[in-house]
Design a protein around this motif. Structure first.
Motif, PDB file in Angstrom:
ATOM      1  N   ILE A 112       4.303  15.864   1.293  1.00 31.36           N
ATOM      2  CA  ILE A 112       3.559  14.653   0.818  1.00 31.36           C
ATOM      3  C   ILE A 112       4.577  13.663  -0.013  1.00 31.36           C
ATOM      4  O   ILE A 112       4.630  12.397   0.190  1.00 31.36           O
ATOM      5  CB  ILE A 112       2.354  14.948   0.219  1.00 31.36           C
ATOM      6  CG1 ILE A 112       1.442  15.645   1.185  1.00 31.36           C
ATOM      7  CG2 ILE A 112       1.829  13.835  -0.529  1.00 31.36           C
ATOM      8  CD1 ILE A 112       0.123  15.968   0.550  1.00 31.36           C
ATOM      9  N   VAL A 113       5.647  14.361  -0.918  1.00 31.90           N
ATOM     10  CA  VAL A 113       6.320  13.736  -1.648  1.00 31.90           C
ATOM     11  C   VAL A 113       7.532  13.027  -0.914  1.00 31.90           C
ATOM     12  O   VAL A 113       7.743  11.780  -1.193  1.00 31.90           O
ATOM     13  CB  VAL A 113       7.177  14.472  -2.687  1.00 31.90           C
ATOM     14  CG1 VAL A 113       7.995  13.760  -3.503  1.00 31.90           C
ATOM     15  CG2 VAL A 113       6.066  15.080  -3.970  1.00 31.90           C
ATOM     16  N   THR A 114       7.798  13.460   0.342  1.00 33.62           N
ATOM     17  CA  THR A 114       9.107  12.929   1.110  1.00 33.62           C
ATOM     18  C   THR A 114       8.297  11.985   2.031  1.00 33.62           C
ATOM     19  O   THR A 114       8.784  10.662   1.949  1.00 33.62           O
ATOM     20  CB  THR A 114       9.425  13.977   2.236  1.00 33.62           C
ATOM     21  OG1 THR A 114       9.953  15.066   1.646  1.00 33.62           O
ATOM     22  CG2 THR A 114      10.137  13.329   3.211  1.00 33.62           C
ATOM     23  N   GLN A 115       7.093  11.918   2.007  1.00 34.09           N
ATOM     24  CA  GLN A 115       6.452  10.697   2.995  1.00 34.09           C
ATOM     25  C   GLN A 115       6.223   9.539   1.830  1.00 34.09           C
ATOM     26  O   GLN A 115       6.273   8.502   2.455  1.00 34.09           O
ATOM     27  CB  GLN A 115       4.942  11.303   3.432  1.00 34.09           C
ATOM     28  CG  GLN A 115       4.998  12.235   4.621  1.00 34.09           C
ATOM     29  CD  GLN A 115       3.654  12.635   4.955  1.00 34.09           C
ATOM     30  OE1 GLN A 115       2.615  12.266   4.626  1.00 34.09           O
ATOM     31  NE2 GLN A 115       3.616  14.022   5.653  1.00 34.09           N
ATOM     32  N   ALA A 116       6.102   9.911   0.734  1.00 33.11           N
ATOM     33  CA  ALA A 116       5.842   8.752  -0.375  1.00 33.11           C
ATOM     34  C   ALA A 116       7.241   8.267  -0.722  1.00 33.11           C
ATOM     35  O   ALA A 116       7.264   7.209  -1.216  1.00 33.11           O
ATOM     36  CB  ALA A 116       5.373   9.295  -1.483  1.00 33.11           C
ATOM     37  N   GLY A 117       8.287   8.723  -0.162  1.00 32.08           N
ATOM     38  CA  GLY A 117       9.732   8.094  -0.370  1.00 32.08           C
ATOM     39  C   GLY A 117      10.351   8.854  -1.444  1.00 32.08           C
ATOM     40  O   GLY A 117      11.458   8.379  -1.933  1.00 32.08           O
ATOM     41  N   GLY A 118      10.092  10.329  -1.815  1.00 29.18           N
ATOM     42  CA  GLY A 118      10.755  11.113  -2.833  1.00 29.18           C
ATOM     43  C   GLY A 118      10.177  10.816  -4.027  1.00 29.18           C
ATOM     44  O   GLY A 118       9.121  10.029  -4.430  1.00 29.18           O
ATOM     45  N   LEU A 119      10.333  11.564  -5.149  1.00 26.15           N
ATOM     46  CA  LEU A 119       9.722  11.651  -6.495  1.00 26.15           C
ATOM     47  C   LEU A 119      10.010  10.107  -7.151  1.00 26.15           C
ATOM     48  O   LEU A 119       9.002   9.807  -7.709  1.00 26.15           O
ATOM     49  CB  LEU A 119      10.460  12.752  -7.215  1.00 26.15           C
ATOM     50  CG  LEU A 119       9.893  14.156  -7.269  1.00 26.15           C
ATOM     51  CD1 LEU A 119      10.583  14.842  -8.237  1.00 26.15           C
ATOM     52  CD2 LEU A 119       8.622  14.222  -7.831  1.00 26.15           C
ATOM     53  N   HIS A 120      11.234   9.698  -6.928  1.00 27.48           N
ATOM     54  CA  HIS A 120      11.243   8.272  -7.780  1.00 27.48           C
ATOM     55  C   HIS A 120      10.153   7.340  -7.273  1.00 27.48           C
ATOM     56  O   HIS A 120       9.542   6.669  -8.104  1.00 27.48           O
ATOM     57  CB  HIS A 120      12.713   7.896  -7.329  1.00 27.48           C
ATOM     58  CG  HIS A 120      13.673   8.461  -8.580  1.00 27.48           C
ATOM     59  ND1 HIS A 120      14.252   9.739  -7.774  1.00 27.48           N
ATOM     60  CD2 HIS A 120      14.216   8.559  -9.456  1.00 27.48           C
ATOM     61  CE1 HIS A 120      15.214  10.240  -8.665  1.00 27.48           C
ATOM     62  NE2 HIS A 120      14.912   9.327  -9.690  1.00 27.48           N
ATOM     63  N   ARG A 121       9.947   7.229  -6.042  1.00 31.52           N
ATOM     64  CA  ARG A 121       9.016   6.281  -5.547  1.00 31.52           C
ATOM     65  C   ARG A 121       7.683   6.908  -5.708  1.00 31.52           C
ATOM     66  O   ARG A 121       6.434   6.014  -6.032  1.00 31.52           O
ATOM     67  CB  ARG A 121       9.141   6.017  -4.229  1.00 31.52           C
ATOM     68  CG  ARG A 121      10.446   5.275  -3.921  1.00 31.52           C
ATOM     69  CD  ARG A 121      10.426   4.663  -2.391  1.00 31.52           C
ATOM     70  NE  ARG A 121      11.742   4.092  -2.110  1.00 31.52           N
ATOM     71  CZ  ARG A 121      12.096   3.416  -1.023  1.00 31.52           C
ATOM     72  NH1 ARG A 121      11.124   3.614   0.136  1.00 31.52           N
ATOM     73  NH2 ARG A 121      13.263   2.885  -0.760  1.00 31.52           N
ATOM     74  N   SER A 189      13.880  27.018  -1.701  1.00 24.80           N
ATOM     75  CA  SER A 189      13.904  26.078  -2.986  1.00 24.80           C
ATOM     76  C   SER A 189      14.614  24.953  -3.037  1.00 24.80           C
ATOM     77  O   SER A 189      14.306  24.024  -3.072  1.00 24.80           O
ATOM     78  CB  SER A 189      14.392  27.111  -3.945  1.00 24.80           C
ATOM     79  OG  SER A 189      14.739  26.284  -5.328  1.00 24.80           O
ATOM     80  N   VAL A 190      15.791  25.313  -2.312  1.00 24.55           N
ATOM     81  CA  VAL A 190      16.780  24.058  -2.045  1.00 24.55           C
ATOM     82  C   VAL A 190      16.117  22.867  -1.222  1.00 24.55           C
ATOM     83  O   VAL A 190      16.117  21.630  -1.555  1.00 24.55           O
ATOM     84  CB  VAL A 190      18.394  24.581  -1.695  1.00 24.55           C
ATOM     85  CG1 VAL A 190      19.216  23.154  -1.537  1.00 24.55           C
ATOM     86  CG2 VAL A 190      19.042  25.379  -2.640  1.00 24.55           C
ATOM     87  N   GLN A 191      15.720  23.220  -0.156  1.00 21.80           N
ATOM     88  CA  GLN A 191      15.155  22.589   0.881  1.00 21.80           C
ATOM     89  C   GLN A 191      14.032  21.851   0.109  1.00 21.80           C
ATOM     90  O   GLN A 191      13.751  20.423   0.565  1.00 21.80           O
ATOM     91  CB  GLN A 191      14.643  23.126   2.146  1.00 21.80           C
ATOM     92  CG  GLN A 191      15.645  23.886   3.062  1.00 21.80           C
ATOM     93  CD  GLN A 191      15.279  24.714   3.716  1.00 21.80           C
ATOM     94  OE1 GLN A 191      14.036  25.145   4.106  1.00 21.80           O
ATOM     95  NE2 GLN A 191      16.069  25.574   4.451  1.00 21.80           N
ATOM     96  N   ALA A 192      13.259  22.269  -0.595  1.00 23.19           N
ATOM     97  CA  ALA A 192      11.843  21.634  -1.288  1.00 23.19           C
ATOM     98  C   ALA A 192      12.474  20.713  -2.388  1.00 23.19           C
ATOM     99  O   ALA A 192      11.862  19.459  -2.446  1.00 23.19           O
ATOM    100  CB  ALA A 192      11.104  22.745  -1.992  1.00 23.19           C
ATOM    101  N   GLN A 193      13.704  21.043  -2.998  1.00 22.54           N
ATOM    102  CA  GLN A 193      14.280  20.126  -4.131  1.00 22.54           C
ATOM    103  C   GLN A 193      15.076  18.899  -3.247  1.00 22.54           C
ATOM    104  O   GLN A 193      14.938  17.829  -3.683  1.00 22.54           O
ATOM    105  CB  GLN A 193      15.047  20.840  -4.766  1.00 22.54           C
ATOM    106  CG  GLN A 193      14.534  21.542  -5.901  1.00 22.54           C
ATOM    107  CD  GLN A 193      15.667  22.581  -6.608  1.00 22.54           C
ATOM    108  OE1 GLN A 193      16.081  21.910  -7.779  1.00 22.54           O
ATOM    109  NE2 GLN A 193      15.895  23.664  -6.335  1.00 22.54           N
ATOM    110  N   LYS A 194      15.536  19.098  -1.942  1.00 20.14           N
ATOM    111  CA  LYS A 194      15.850  18.052  -1.006  1.00 20.14           C
ATOM    112  C   LYS A 194      14.718  16.954  -0.740  1.00 20.14           C
ATOM    113  O   LYS A 194      14.928  15.773  -1.015  1.00 20.14           O
ATOM    114  CB  LYS A 194      16.675  18.525   0.406  1.00 20.14           C
ATOM    115  CG  LYS A 194      17.762  19.453   0.014  1.00 20.14           C
ATOM    116  CD  LYS A 194      18.935  18.598  -0.721  1.00 20.14           C
ATOM    117  CE  LYS A 194      20.170  19.472  -0.677  1.00 20.14           C
ATOM    118  NZ  LYS A 194      21.148  18.778  -1.616  1.00 20.14           N
ATOM    119  N   MET A 195      13.609  17.443  -0.347  1.00 18.23           N
ATOM    120  CA  MET A 195      12.575  16.583  -0.034  1.00 18.23           C
ATOM    121  C   MET A 195      12.088  16.109  -1.233  1.00 18.23           C
ATOM    122  O   MET A 195      11.626  14.887  -1.210  1.00 18.23           O
ATOM    123  CB  MET A 195      11.448  17.706   0.453  1.00 18.23           C
ATOM    124  CG  MET A 195      11.875  18.156   1.716  1.00 18.23           C
ATOM    125  SD  MET A 195      10.806  19.400   2.393  1.00 18.23           S
ATOM    126  CE  MET A 195       9.557  18.268   3.342  1.00 18.23           C
TER     127      MET A 195
END
Length: 416
Positions: A112-121, A189-195
């Motif tokens: 869901i965070v990825t769909q939103a454009g990442g944490l910053h967005r 863990s790394v894949q999640a942090q990439k997303m």
């Protein structure tokens, strides 16, 4: 045949099954990794080194802006600072925020965070973000913190043990939200942090308790090294303009800390984080930092995980620590404590402040001190108004940013 053995954390009286084929297996040789190369999107610039100590003023250059170091890093567990809006925190001077992968993995989920454009967005933050691997929460929620251990605090009777097993692949735990079983491998863990898309990410590591025999601690360090090496390989396959910090382990065993530094600094990590058990008190912490100061590379940023109270920061900076994260200043605000230069620590619920119609701190130029009196904050707290916790938390963030600015000034003058 896989070797199966059980480790019992004595202070918790819970059984954690460990399934490790060879607990003494060495991590991959550093020669199997590429040599470290500076990244165009991440750079640590040292502005000034103190003539009195290892303290230094620096700048972390990231894709989302620059962080002046030494810096306080506030913790926004669920991609939010509790009680404080991002814009107010920016105005207070907060440059780097720490978010927890474990909690974001469970809710809302990296997809869901990825769909939103990442944490910053997703959270509307324009400045840099750091995420951890999730390992700290997996292990600390299972067997508690060092404070819990030293004070013999155990889980409440009948509460579930969330950590089910630890294998070479990674920890297996149950979500505290819905009970589903999750395996957190270094790669996941790394894949999640990439997303999530943070500027600085952390490899998966194990957090052993403070009271642990040396063989078990050494095996834990080796396991963390193997997991961190796997995390690094996964990261190097697709860096995505992210920097990765190694996590130095070994508890308060200096020889194991030395081994950890020697191995991890030979790998192409962008920075160093000091993790694991950091001692039973501040003096043990400082003794450990003094030892590590002689070993750590001087050209990479150093982050101290989970420690950011004012006294610890002031005493740790001379050992070359650049960034400090902790939820303490914001948690203190939510529980009614103001950090001030003028009055020291203030318990705002005290009747002492009922008729003090003066700013919180006349030496502070922050929003709270400029706009509210101690009497008003006391009234809000006694009236159980949520605004009280919000204003106290915002003030404490401003206070910590001011402390770091003062420390940088003193380093520049070679006073630290």
């Amino acid at each position: 045949m896989r070797a199966i053995f059980a480790a019992r954390w004595s202070f918790q009286r819970t059984l954690v099954t460990r399934i490790i084929p060879d607990p003494w297996a060495l991590p991959p040789c550093p020669s199997t990794f590429p040599a470290y190369e500076p990244k165009p999107f991440f750079r640590f610039e040292i502005i000034h080194r103190s003539r009195r100590s290892s303290a230094r003023i620096g700048r972390l250059h990231t894709p989302h802006g620059t962080v002046e170091t030494p810096a306080f890093v506030a913790v926004g567990t669920n991609a939010a600072l509790k009680m404080v809006d991002q814009r107010r925190a920016d105005e207070a001077g907060l440059e780097l925020l720490f978010c927890n992968t474990y909690h974001l993995l469970l809710q809302p989920g990296p997809e869901i965070v990825t769909q939103a454009g990442g944490l910053h967005r997703f959270m509307q933050r324009s400045r840099p973000i750091m995420t951890d691997s999730g390992g700290f929460q997996v292990f600390s929620l299972a067997h508690g913190s060092v404070f819990d251990e030293l004070n013999m605090k155990t889980r409440k009777r009948g509460s579930p043990n969330l950590l089910l097993a630890v294998s070479e692949n990674g920890p297996v735990f149950r979500s505290y939200r819905d009970g589903r079983k999750i395996e957190l491998t270094p790669e996941k863990s790394v894949q999640a942090q990439k997303m999530l898309g943070a500027d600085i990410i952390i490899p998966l590591d194990e957090l052993p308790p403070y009271h642990i025999d040396r063989d078990a601690l050494y095996q834990s360090v080796l396991l963390s090294h193997r997991w961190e090496a796997r995390s690094l390989r996964e990261h190097l396959h697709d860096m995505r303009q992210q920097a990765m910090y190694a996590v130095i382990h070994g508890g308060i065993d200096l020889e194991l800390r030395r081994k950890s530094v020697e191995y991890l600094t030979a790998l192409p990590f962008d920075g160093i984080a000091i993790g694991g058990s950091l001692g039973k008190d501040r003096e043990e912490l400082l003794a450990l930092l003094a030892f590590l100061d002689t070993l750590l590379p001087k050209d990479r940023p150093v982050h101290l995980l989970g420690i950011a109270d004012e006294e610890s920061i002031r005493r740790a900076v001379p050992y070359g620590i650049d960034t400090f994260d902790s939820c303490y200043p914001t948690r203190a605000g939510r529980h009614g404590t103001l950090l001030t230069r003028q009055h020291g620590r203030i318990q705002i619920k005290s009747r002492k402040w009922e008729r003090v119609f003066e700013p919180v701190d006349t030496t502070c130029e922050g929003f709270v001190s400029q706009n509210h009196t101690l009497a008003y904050l006391h009234h809000l707290w006694r009236a159980h108004e949520p605004l009280a916790a919000a204003l106290l938390t915002l003030h404490n963030i401003k206070y910590m940013c001011d402390v770091m600015r003062e420390i940088r000034t003193r380093i520049l003058a070679d006073e630290l």
